[in-house]
Scaffold this motif. Structure first.
Motif, PDB file in Angstrom:
ATOM      1  N   UNK A  78      -2.621   3.761   2.153  1.00 22.47           N
ATOM      2  CA  UNK A  78      -2.641   3.739   3.685  1.00 22.47           C
ATOM      3  C   UNK A  78      -2.894   5.036   3.994  1.00 22.47           C
ATOM      4  N   UNK A  79      -3.862   5.572   4.352  1.00 26.35           N
ATOM      5  CA  UNK A  79      -3.965   6.882   4.901  1.00 26.35           C
ATOM      6  C   UNK A  79      -3.413   7.276   6.157  1.00 26.35           C
ATOM      7  N   UNK A 101       0.948  -1.108   0.212  1.00 27.33           N
ATOM      8  CA  UNK A 101       0.069   0.017   0.184  1.00 27.33           C
ATOM      9  C   UNK A 101       0.810   1.143   0.006  1.00 27.33           C
ATOM     10  N   UNK A 102       0.476   2.225  -0.685  1.00 32.54           N
ATOM     11  CA  UNK A 102       1.133   3.341  -0.764  1.00 32.54           C
ATOM     12  C   UNK A 102       0.641   4.317   0.363  1.00 32.54           C
ATOM     13  N   UNK A 103       1.551   4.923   1.085  1.00 32.90           N
ATOM     14  CA  UNK A 103       1.208   5.815   2.142  1.00 32.90           C
ATOM     15  C   UNK A 103       0.607   7.250   1.633  1.00 32.90           C
ATOM     16  N   UNK A 104      -0.399   7.634   2.247  1.00 33.94           N
ATOM     17  CA  UNK A 104      -1.127   9.068   1.739  1.00 33.94           C
ATOM     18  C   UNK A 104      -0.909   9.898   3.065  1.00 33.94           C
ATOM     19  N   UNK A 105      -0.047  10.707   3.304  1.00 29.69           N
ATOM     20  CA  UNK A 105       0.057  11.424   4.636  1.00 29.69           C
ATOM     21  C   UNK A 105      -0.936  12.645   4.548  1.00 29.69           C
ATOM     22  N   UNK A 120      -1.413  14.204  -7.162  1.00 29.20           N
ATOM     23  CA  UNK A 120      -2.295  13.324  -6.677  1.00 29.20           C
ATOM     24  C   UNK A 120      -3.793  13.284  -7.316  1.00 29.20           C
ATOM     25  N   UNK A 121      -3.818  13.288  -8.422  1.00 25.72           N
ATOM     26  CA  UNK A 121      -4.871  13.422  -9.250  1.00 25.72           C
ATOM     27  C   UNK A 121      -5.677  11.795  -9.289  1.00 25.72           C
ATOM     28  N   UNK A 122      -4.861  10.949  -9.515  1.00 24.07           N
ATOM     29  CA  UNK A 122      -5.339   9.737  -9.757  1.00 24.07           C
ATOM     30  C   UNK A 122      -5.614   9.032  -8.418  1.00 24.07           C
ATOM     31  N   UNK A 123      -5.079   9.560  -7.280  1.00 23.99           N
ATOM     32  CA  UNK A 123      -5.543   9.102  -6.039  1.00 23.99           C
ATOM     33  C   UNK A 123      -6.964   9.825  -5.892  1.00 23.99           C
ATOM     34  N   UNK A 124      -6.784  10.921  -5.831  1.00 22.81           N
ATOM     35  CA  UNK A 124      -8.185  11.797  -5.822  1.00 22.81           C
ATOM     36  C   UNK A 124      -9.481  11.328  -6.596  1.00 22.81           C
TER      37      UNK A 124
END
Length: 264
Positions: A58-59, A17-21, A219-223
């Motif tokens: 991972x938020x 998982x990619x961490x998103x801070x 962060x367009x893809x995440x959003x």
């Protein structure tokens, strides 16, 4: 005052998982705040809901005073939750869809109450709000042209004390009566003098809260994935039911007839 750092891993996720801070405000109860050294509140619940549906991410949420959180977001160190929209910020941040709407109350001293129907009624007055805070483009335009004086602080408790001391004419408190009652409950002086405070019946606005990322963070893809989860949560009723469960004890205590001034 010692800076309070809170770290809350909403879900551990997987090794891939990619961490998103994400950073946020540590004094915005019941929307987002620190409770027993843990982030709490409605926005935290919404982020937790999204995290459970985004296994590839991972938020991780850190709470700070708003001015510091906003600085970190401006410096593209993290995303920021609880962000209001302004034209200036739109040039800096990529926004999610709205996560939550909150009422911004205009709180005054009972013996110095005034009629309030909109921003024009704040003309010439001293208005208190949190450092780095904003309540939309109309508010910012009025602020820039000097329609009223903005006095910033580090939270609703000192803001209400300034109001009682006559150092400001109005305190902007959000979200709604639950936040006002929470702030009063945190301080002995405010509890003793609560009857001197009055929430005017007309709120300043119903303010949309967003998750935002500095445009340089790409962060367009995440959003896109995050927005789909939030939209599905509202369409299915899952998020409204979650918010109702989270806010019910406070909401019952703060119920008041519509269109009336609310004594405390």
């Amino acid at each position: 005052m010692r800076t309070l750092l809170l770290v809350y891993c909403l879900l551990l996720g997987t090794a891939e998982a990619r961490e998103v801070l994400i950073v946020g405000n540590n004094y915005g109860a019941p929307k987002i705040y620190a409770q027993n050294d843990q982030p709490s509140g409605l926005l935290v619940d919404i982020l937790s809901y999204a995290d459970a549906s985004l296994p590839q991410h991972q938020l991780t949420l850190h709470l700070y005073p708003w001015a510091r959180a906003y600085w970190m977001a401006r410096e593209h160190q993290a995303g920021i939750v609880g962000l209001s929209w302004t034209a200036e910020r739109q040039q800096i941040f990529d926004y999610s869809i709205p996560l939550f709407y909150d009422e911004v109350l205009v709180v005054v001293r009972r013996d110095r109450a005034f009629d309030f129907a909109g921003l024009d009624d704040l003309a010439g007055r001293r208005v208190g709000l949190g450092a780095g805070g904003s309540f939309g483009e109309d508010f910012e335009q009025a602020r820039r042209r000097g329609a009223f004086e903005v006095i910033e602080d580090n939270g609703p408790v000192p803001r209400l004390k300034k109001l009682l001391a006559g150092r400001i004419d109005a305190a902007l408190i959000n979200p709604g009566l639950a936040s006002l009652q929470w702030a009063i409950g945190q301080d002995l002086v405010l509890r003793k003098r609560a009857g001197e405070l009055l929430a005017l019946p007309q709120p300043l606005k119903r303010d949309a809260n967003y998750l935002g990322f500095h445009k340089s963070m790409a962060m367009g893809e995440f959003l896109e994935a995050f927005n789909a989860v939030i939209q599905q949560g509202y369409d299915s009723g899952e998020i409204p039911r979650l918010l109702e469960r989270s806010s019910r004890p406070v909401a019952q205590e703060s119920a008041a007839p519509a269109g009336e001034s609310v004594p405390l």
